[in-house]
Every structure is written in C-alpha cells, then in structure tokens.
Design a protein around this motif. Structure first.
Motif, short mmCIF file in Angstrom:
data_model
loop_
_atom_site.label_atom_id
_atom_site.label_comp_id
_atom_site.label_asym_id
_atom_site.label_seq_id
_atom_site.Cartn_x
_atom_site.Cartn_y
_atom_site.Cartn_z
N ASP A 8 0.80 -1.23 0.00
CA ASP A 8 0.00 0.00 0.00
C ASP A 8 0.83 1.28 0.00
O ASP A 8 0.26 2.37 -0.03
CB ASP A 8 -0.92 0.02 1.24
N LEU A 9 2.13 1.16 0.05
CA LEU A 9 2.99 2.33 0.20
C LEU A 9 3.54 2.81 -1.14
O LEU A 9 3.89 2.01 -2.00
CB LEU A 9 4.16 2.03 1.14
N ALA A 10 3.64 4.13 -1.28
CA ALA A 10 4.21 4.73 -2.48
C ALA A 10 5.73 4.70 -2.42
O ALA A 10 6.33 4.71 -1.34
CB ALA A 10 3.73 6.18 -2.60
N LEU A 11 6.35 4.65 -3.58
CA LEU A 11 7.80 4.74 -3.67
C LEU A 11 8.24 6.18 -3.46
O LEU A 11 7.60 7.11 -3.95
CB LEU A 11 8.29 4.26 -5.03
N GLU A 12 9.34 6.35 -2.73
CA GLU A 12 9.92 7.66 -2.47
C GLU A 12 11.42 7.59 -2.78
O GLU A 12 12.03 6.53 -2.66
CB GLU A 12 9.76 8.04 -1.00
N PRO A 13 12.03 8.71 -3.13
CA PRO A 13 13.48 8.70 -3.36
C PRO A 13 14.26 8.58 -2.05
O PRO A 13 13.84 9.10 -1.02
CB PRO A 13 13.75 10.04 -4.03
N VAL A 14 15.38 7.89 -2.11
CA VAL A 14 16.30 7.81 -0.97
C VAL A 14 17.10 9.12 -0.94
O VAL A 14 17.55 9.60 -1.98
CB VAL A 14 17.25 6.59 -1.13
N SER A 15 17.28 9.70 0.23
CA SER A 15 17.91 11.02 0.32
C SER A 15 19.35 11.04 -0.20
O SER A 15 19.79 12.04 -0.73
CB SER A 15 17.88 11.52 1.76
N HIS A 16 20.08 9.95 -0.08
CA HIS A 16 21.49 9.93 -0.49
C HIS A 16 21.66 9.68 -2.00
O HIS A 16 22.73 9.91 -2.53
CB HIS A 16 22.27 8.90 0.32
N ASN A 17 20.59 9.17 -2.65
CA ASN A 17 20.61 8.98 -4.10
C ASN A 17 19.16 8.87 -4.56
O ASN A 17 18.55 7.81 -4.44
CB ASN A 17 21.39 7.72 -4.49
N PRO A 18 18.58 9.94 -5.11
CA PRO A 18 17.17 9.95 -5.46
C PRO A 18 16.77 8.93 -6.54
O PRO A 18 15.59 8.67 -6.73
CB PRO A 18 16.89 11.37 -5.93
N GLU A 19 17.75 8.35 -7.24
CA GLU A 19 17.43 7.31 -8.23
C GLU A 19 17.03 6.01 -7.55
O GLU A 19 16.35 5.18 -8.13
CB GLU A 19 18.61 7.08 -9.17
N ILE A 20 17.48 5.81 -6.31
CA ILE A 20 17.12 4.62 -5.53
C ILE A 20 15.79 4.92 -4.84
O ILE A 20 15.60 5.99 -4.29
CB ILE A 20 18.20 4.29 -4.49
N LYS A 21 14.89 3.96 -4.89
CA LYS A 21 13.55 4.17 -4.32
C LYS A 21 13.38 3.35 -3.04
O LYS A 21 13.98 2.30 -2.87
CB LYS A 21 12.47 3.77 -5.33
N LYS A 22 12.52 3.86 -2.15
CA LYS A 22 12.23 3.19 -0.89
C LYS A 22 10.75 3.29 -0.59
O LYS A 22 10.04 4.14 -1.14
CB LYS A 22 13.03 3.80 0.26
N LYS A 23 10.30 2.41 0.30
CA LYS A 23 8.97 2.49 0.87
C LYS A 23 9.16 2.62 2.37
O LYS A 23 9.84 1.79 2.98
CB LYS A 23 8.15 1.25 0.53
N HIS A 33 12.66 7.09 19.47
CA HIS A 33 14.03 6.80 19.03
C HIS A 33 14.14 6.31 17.59
O HIS A 33 15.21 6.31 17.02
CB HIS A 33 14.74 5.82 19.96
N LEU A 34 13.04 5.88 16.98
CA LEU A 34 13.08 5.37 15.61
C LEU A 34 13.08 6.54 14.63
O LEU A 34 12.24 7.42 14.71
CB LEU A 34 11.86 4.47 15.33
N THR A 35 14.06 6.55 13.71
CA THR A 35 14.09 7.60 12.69
C THR A 35 13.33 7.17 11.44
O THR A 35 12.76 8.00 10.75
CB THR A 35 15.53 7.98 12.29
N ASN A 36 13.37 5.88 11.13
CA ASN A 36 12.64 5.33 9.99
C ASN A 36 12.72 3.82 10.01
O ASN A 36 13.62 3.25 10.64
CB ASN A 36 13.18 5.86 8.66
N PHE A 37 11.80 3.17 9.33
CA PHE A 37 11.83 1.73 9.07
C PHE A 37 11.38 1.61 7.63
O PHE A 37 10.23 1.94 7.30
CB PHE A 37 10.92 0.97 10.02
N SER A 38 12.30 1.20 6.74
CA SER A 38 12.04 1.29 5.31
C SER A 38 12.61 0.09 4.57
O SER A 38 13.42 -0.66 5.09
CB SER A 38 12.71 2.55 4.73
N GLN A 39 12.17 -0.04 3.32
CA GLN A 39 12.74 -1.02 2.42
C GLN A 39 13.19 -0.28 1.16
O GLN A 39 12.41 0.50 0.59
CB GLN A 39 11.73 -2.09 2.03
N SER A 40 14.44 -0.50 0.76
CA SER A 40 15.00 0.13 -0.44
C SER A 40 15.36 -0.93 -1.46
O SER A 40 15.75 -2.05 -1.11
CB SER A 40 16.25 0.93 -0.12
#
Length: 113
Positions: A8-23, A33-40
């Motif tokens: 259900d999640l949209a793809l977003e660019p990874v901050s260190h390389n916008p060509e790489i996508k994450k959910k 304490h959690l900054t993010n939990f993602s899959q790239s």
C-alpha cells in the motif's frame, strides 16, 4: 498500534541517491528513538554514496540480491540474511555490485549525544 503494508505504500526517493527508491513503513515520530523503518531497492550498479550520521545508528538487513557495504574504509558483503549495524560516526556506503536488484530493509535509531 500502527499497521502498514508494503503493497500500500508509495515509492519515495532515498535522500542519499534519489534514483534509488524506498517504501517507508514507519517514520520519525511514529515510535520513540526510531528515525525510519524502510525497504529500499537498488538496481545493479546503484550506490548510496558514503555518508555519516552523528545522531543515529542504522541497521540493514539483506532481503535479496547482493552487494557490499563500506564502513570506515572496510568492505563487507551484503548477501541475503546478512544484518549490518552501523554506529554513529561511521562513514558508510551501500553498493549494488551484483547483477540483480538488491533489496534492503533497514531502520535508524536516534542516539543521545
């Protein structure tokens, strides 16, 4: 309680390389304490360039594919099942040097200075 699904999640660019996508399954502020939990997903040849975090740890789990992670100038394999924890102040770079997509699930933990 928070429930999310990768489907259900949209793809977003990874901050260190916008060509790489994450959910992003969990974001900063969702849990203490959690900054993010993602899959790239890294296509063959893609790199998240070397960078450092002074205020967080990052934990990477390799779901599929292969690559390497450079941590403070040393190279470590990224193969399915491997887990790598990067501590604050450690320079790190992720590289998909394989021939298939590299899939990483990862999270960051904010640390007190």
């Amino acid at each position: 309680m928070k429930l999310t699904s990768l489907n259900d999640l949209a793809l977003e660019p990874v901050s260190h390389n916008p060509e790489i996508k994450k959910k992003v399954m969990l974001r900063f502020g969702d849990l203490p304490h959690l900054t993010n939990f993602s899959q790239s997903r890294f296509a063959p040849g893609q790199t998240a360039p070397a960078h450092v975090h002074q205020d967080m740890c990052e934990v990477f789990f390799v779901e599929s594919g292969s690559g390497v992670i450079h941590v403070d100038g040393k190279e470590y394999p990224l193969i399915p099942g491997n887990c790598v924890a990067v501590e604050p102040g450690e320079f790190h770079e992720v590289v998909n040097n394989g021939s298939t997509e590299l899939v990483l699930t990862y999270f960051g933990l904010r640390v007190e200075k």
